[in-house]
Design a protein around this motif. Structure first.
Motif, PDB file in Angstrom:
ATOM      1  N   ILE A   1     -76.379 -42.213  22.814  1.00 51.58           N
ATOM      2  CA  ILE A   1     -75.313 -42.659  21.808  1.00 51.58           C
ATOM      3  C   ILE A   1     -75.954 -41.939  20.538  1.00 51.58           C
ATOM      4  CG2 ILE A   1     -74.081 -44.234  20.481  1.00 51.58           C
ATOM      5  CD1 ILE A   1     -73.702 -45.720  23.108  1.00 51.58           C
ATOM      6  N   LEU A   2     -75.503 -40.953  19.872  1.00 46.24           N
ATOM      7  CA  LEU A   2     -75.975 -40.383  18.633  1.00 46.24           C
ATOM      8  C   LEU A   2     -76.228 -41.379  17.233  1.00 46.24           C
ATOM      9  CD1 LEU A   2     -75.018 -36.720  18.907  1.00 46.24           C
ATOM     10  CD2 LEU A   2     -77.025 -37.648  19.382  1.00 46.24           C
ATOM     11  N   SER A   3     -74.881 -42.180  17.392  1.00 43.42           N
ATOM     12  CA  SER A   3     -74.976 -43.204  16.049  1.00 43.42           C
ATOM     13  C   SER A   3     -76.048 -43.966  16.063  1.00 43.42           C
ATOM     14  CB  SER A   3     -73.476 -43.515  15.876  1.00 43.42           C
ATOM     15  OG  SER A   3     -73.290 -44.185  17.188  1.00 43.42           O
ATOM     16  N   ARG A   4     -76.792 -44.388  17.542  1.00 44.35           N
ATOM     17  CA  ARG A   4     -77.793 -45.393  17.566  1.00 44.35           C
ATOM     18  C   ARG A   4     -78.958 -44.704  17.244  1.00 44.35           C
ATOM     19  NH1 ARG A   4     -76.971 -49.903  21.772  1.00 44.35           N
ATOM     20  NH2 ARG A   4     -78.073 -50.824  19.972  1.00 44.35           N
ATOM     21  N   LEU A   5     -79.145 -43.199  16.804  1.00 47.32           N
ATOM     22  CA  LEU A   5     -80.554 -42.719  16.582  1.00 47.32           C
ATOM     23  C   LEU A   5     -80.570 -42.305  15.189  1.00 47.32           C
ATOM     24  CD1 LEU A   5     -80.498 -40.020  19.584  1.00 47.32           C
ATOM     25  CD2 LEU A   5     -81.640 -42.348  19.374  1.00 47.32           C
ATOM     26  N   ASP A   6     -81.770 -42.226  14.726  1.00 42.53           N
ATOM     27  CA  ASP A   6     -81.926 -41.879  13.195  1.00 42.53           C
ATOM     28  C   ASP A   6     -81.889 -40.162  13.171  1.00 42.53           C
ATOM     29  OD1 ASP A   6     -84.094 -40.672  13.963  1.00 42.53           O
ATOM     30  OD2 ASP A   6     -85.490 -42.436  13.124  1.00 42.53           O
ATOM     31  N   ALA A   7     -81.859 -39.601  11.983  1.00 43.46           N
ATOM     32  CA  ALA A   7     -81.811 -37.983  11.639  1.00 43.46           C
ATOM     33  C   ALA A   7     -82.769 -37.327  12.766  1.00 43.46           C
ATOM     34  CB  ALA A   7     -81.796 -37.766  10.408  1.00 43.46           C
ATOM     35  N   ASP A   8     -84.056 -37.895  12.807  1.00 47.88           N
ATOM     36  CA  ASP A   8     -85.008 -37.150  13.699  1.00 47.88           C
ATOM     37  C   ASP A   8     -84.711 -37.272  14.948  1.00 47.88           C
ATOM     38  OD1 ASP A   8     -86.482 -36.505  11.378  1.00 47.88           O
ATOM     39  OD2 ASP A   8     -88.095 -37.812  11.773  1.00 47.88           O
ATOM     40  N   GLY A   9     -84.156 -38.388  15.369  1.00 50.01           N
ATOM     41  CA  GLY A   9     -83.636 -38.620  16.882  1.00 50.01           C
ATOM     42  C   GLY A   9     -82.449 -37.680  17.438  1.00 50.01           C
ATOM     43  N   CYS A  10     -81.688 -37.609  16.339  1.00 48.89           N
ATOM     44  CA  CYS A  10     -80.210 -36.687  16.547  1.00 48.89           C
ATOM     45  C   CYS A  10     -80.627 -35.314  16.713  1.00 48.89           C
ATOM     46  CB  CYS A  10     -79.457 -36.713  15.328  1.00 48.89           C
ATOM     47  SG  CYS A  10     -78.622 -38.189  15.461  1.00 48.89           S
ATOM     48  N   GLU A  11     -81.796 -34.615  15.762  1.00 48.85           N
ATOM     49  CA  GLU A  11     -82.283 -33.317  15.756  1.00 48.85           C
ATOM     50  C   GLU A  11     -82.892 -33.011  17.332  1.00 48.85           C
ATOM     51  OE1 GLU A  11     -84.382 -32.026  12.616  1.00 48.85           O
ATOM     52  OE2 GLU A  11     -84.797 -30.131  13.629  1.00 48.85           O
ATOM     53  N   ARG A  12     -83.744 -33.938  17.481  1.00 43.40           N
ATOM     54  CA  ARG A  12     -84.325 -33.658  19.054  1.00 43.40           C
ATOM     55  C   ARG A  12     -83.367 -33.561  20.037  1.00 43.40           C
ATOM     56  NH1 ARG A  12     -88.258 -37.585  17.109  1.00 43.40           N
ATOM     57  NH2 ARG A  12     -86.931 -39.342  17.959  1.00 43.40           N
ATOM     58  N   GLU A  13     -82.169 -34.615  20.141  1.00 43.37           N
ATOM     59  CA  GLU A  13     -81.160 -34.498  21.234  1.00 43.37           C
ATOM     60  C   GLU A  13     -80.378 -33.369  20.854  1.00 43.37           C
ATOM     61  OE1 GLU A  13     -80.462 -36.308  23.894  1.00 43.37           O
ATOM     62  OE2 GLU A  13     -82.447 -37.265  23.571  1.00 43.37           O
ATOM     63  N   ILE A  14     -80.035 -33.074  19.777  1.00 45.18           N
ATOM     64  CA  ILE A  14     -78.893 -31.963  19.430  1.00 45.18           C
ATOM     65  C   ILE A  14     -79.386 -30.762  19.463  1.00 45.18           C
ATOM     66  CG2 ILE A  14     -77.209 -31.150  17.912  1.00 45.18           C
ATOM     67  CD1 ILE A  14     -76.638 -33.924  17.176  1.00 45.18           C
ATOM     68  N   ALA A  15     -80.671 -30.240  18.421  1.00 41.84           N
ATOM     69  CA  ALA A  15     -81.195 -29.118  18.569  1.00 41.84           C
ATOM     70  C   ALA A  15     -81.798 -28.720  19.795  1.00 41.84           C
ATOM     71  CB  ALA A  15     -82.152 -28.922  17.166  1.00 41.84           C
ATOM     72  N   GLY A  16     -82.486 -29.982  20.101  1.00 39.57           N
ATOM     73  CA  GLY A  16     -83.473 -29.819  21.341  1.00 39.57           C
ATOM     74  C   GLY A  16     -82.432 -29.213  22.481  1.00 39.57           C
ATOM     75  N   SER A  17     -81.316 -29.495  22.751  1.00 38.43           N
ATOM     76  CA  SER A  17     -80.462 -29.360  24.154  1.00 38.43           C
ATOM     77  C   SER A  17     -80.126 -27.642  23.663  1.00 38.43           C
ATOM     78  CB  SER A  17     -79.308 -30.171  24.029  1.00 38.43           C
ATOM     79  OG  SER A  17     -78.244 -30.024  23.101  1.00 38.43           O
ATOM     80  N   LYS A  18     -79.686 -27.422  22.632  1.00 33.83           N
ATOM     81  CA  LYS A  18     -79.516 -26.060  22.027  1.00 33.83           C
ATOM     82  C   LYS A  18     -80.671 -24.909  22.556  1.00 33.83           C
ATOM     83  CE  LYS A  18     -77.024 -23.268  18.603  1.00 33.83           C
ATOM     84  NZ  LYS A  18     -77.677 -22.115  18.406  1.00 33.83           N
ATOM     85  N   ALA A  19     -81.648 -25.344  22.272  1.00 35.37           N
ATOM     86  CA  ALA A  19     -82.967 -24.715  22.446  1.00 35.37           C
ATOM     87  C   ALA A  19     -83.271 -24.566  23.908  1.00 35.37           C
ATOM     88  CB  ALA A  19     -84.199 -25.111  21.630  1.00 35.37           C
ATOM     89  N   ALA A  20     -83.044 -25.620  24.502  1.00 36.85           N
ATOM     90  CA  ALA A  20     -83.400 -25.633  26.109  1.00 36.85           C
ATOM     91  C   ALA A  20     -82.251 -24.841  26.783  1.00 36.85           C
ATOM     92  CB  ALA A  20     -83.064 -26.935  26.523  1.00 36.85           C
ATOM     93  N   LEU A  21     -80.892 -24.816  26.348  1.00 33.16           N
ATOM     94  CA  LEU A  21     -80.067 -24.169  27.198  1.00 33.16           C
ATOM     95  C   LEU A  21     -80.080 -22.404  26.809  1.00 33.16           C
ATOM     96  CD1 LEU A  21     -76.587 -25.889  26.786  1.00 33.16           C
ATOM     97  CD2 LEU A  21     -78.129 -25.951  28.669  1.00 33.16           C
ATOM     98  N   GLU A  22     -80.556 -22.077  25.692  1.00 31.09           N
ATOM     99  CA  GLU A  22     -80.612 -20.731  24.988  1.00 31.09           C
ATOM    100  C   GLU A  22     -81.895 -20.328  25.693  1.00 31.09           C
ATOM    101  OE1 GLU A  22     -80.453 -20.728  20.822  1.00 31.09           O
ATOM    102  OE2 GLU A  22     -78.161 -20.975  20.881  1.00 31.09           O
TER     103      GLU A  22
END
Ligand SMILES: [Zn+2]
Length: 357
Positions: A249-270
């Motif tokens: 749940i992204l609203s329970r993460l801080d900005a760094d946590g969101c970046e790891r989850e969001i940008a991290g999944s984009k990089a992994a898929l690409e």
């Protein structure tokens, strides 16, 4: 919910049914579709019912014959597109209204059952993938929770959870739902989602899963696609979008946590697909499940769109980081989908009456 609220809720549901059936069976939906501004309607599901997902809850599945019937009907009246193509066309003032089917998480049946179904209907779809199941063959905490609950039953689950957890307040809330009612699974999951510190919950659920004989790799192989299957969807023209790394749940993460989850999944898929990924879906997808830092993070990561799970249609002016979707499951009704997709509910919203949800 109080009595008055319950009455209002039922009355609204009744009005929604009557209105949608009238539009659908009279054929008026065609006329409304022609006169309302062109729009993008996005359907959102998870699984096509089948042996690999028999352990998942009903509201995560739709029967193949129902989905095929829905898509075949929509195909006659709308342009069926992927979310990515729909968003691009929405920006250029589309002449025709579009419908996109999206499926979340990346379940095995999306390869074994959905892909042949899409080929039969002759349309495309978007599948939003969590990246950890692909890269690490791990599953998110909700699947371990379902497994442990299934093995232990609600009462024993709560007892064991409370024995292992240090979070006294959450334990007290869980204890309120231990008495095995039909809705116990729903209430327990809700407490674990919103009222327990995420790291502590993941630790305890993981331990319970192992105590119940759960093997993560085997569960992942049963439930989720692997890279080879994801690439087969990609090669067949299904759009693959991102859905975070671990389905937090992204609203329970801080900005760094969101970046790891969001940008991290984009990089992994690409990395895994070898080409850019442009579409994103917020896990769980209710307004309270993501916040401004998560939205900013999705935009900064370079996604062209992000979808939530609030019902409604998307117009050229709709914010691209908060596109709406209509959930479909075993209870999906074609007349309700058509009433939304033809702009029928939007017409009422413009008149100040929101019947859509
Ligand atoms: Zn999801």
């Amino acid at each position: 919910m109080g009595n008055l609220q319950r009455f209002k809720h039922r009355a609204k549901g009744f009005a929604r049914e009557v209105y949608a059936r009238a539009l659908f069976h009279s054929g008026l939906h065609r006329l409304v579709n022609r006169f309302m501004p062109a729009r993008l309607t996005i359907l959102a599901g998870h699984c096509v019912s089948g042996p690999s997902n028999s352990a998942l809850p009903k509201d995560m599945k739709i029967r193949a014959e129902d989905l095929e019937r829905i898509l075949s009907f929509l195909e006659l009246h709308f342009e069926l597109v992927t979310v990515g193509a729909g968003v691009r066309r929405l920006g250029s003032g589309p002449r025709r209204s579009m419908v996109a089917l999206s499926m979340d998480d990346g379940y095995k049946d999306n390869h074994t059952l959905l892909l042949p179904l899409l080929e039969r209907v002759g349309c495309r779809a978007t599948v939003y993938l969590e990246s950890a199941p692909l890269d690490e063959r791990s599953v998110n905490w909700t699947h371990k929770f379902f497994h442990a609950l299934d093995q232990l039953g609600p009462e024993r689950f709560v007892e064991r959870y409370c024995a292992l957890s240090r979070d006294a307040q959450a334990n007290a809330r869980l204890a309120e739902h231990r008495n095995g009612s039909a809705r116990a699974a729903y209430h327990l999951k809700r407490v674990l989602k919103y009222e327990v510190e995420p790291k502590e919950r993941t630790r305890v659920v993981d331990q319970l899963f192992k105590e119940c004989g759960g093997v993560e790799r085997a569960l992942c192989d049963t439930l989720y696609m692997n890279w080879e299957e994801a690439r087969a969807l990609d090669a067949a023209g299904v759009e693959l979008g991102a859905h975070t790394v671990h389905h937090e749940i992204l609203s329970r993460l801080d900005a760094d946590g969101c970046e790891r989850e969001i940008a991290g999944s984009k990089a992994a898929l690409e990395r895994g697909l070898g080409h850019p990924v442009e579409s994103f879906a917020y896990p769980f997808g209710r307004h309270w499940d993501y916040h401004e830092p998560a939205k900013a993070c999705a935009a900064a990561a370079g996604f062209a769109s992000a979808t939530n799970t609030h019902a409604g249609v998307n117009l050229p002016a709709t914010g691209r980081m908060e596109l709406r979707r209509i959930m479909i499951d075993e209870d999906a009704r074609l007349h309700l989908i058509v009433a939304e997709a033809c702009g029928g509910f939007e017409l009422l919203r413009r008149a100040g009456l929101d019947l859509s949800e």
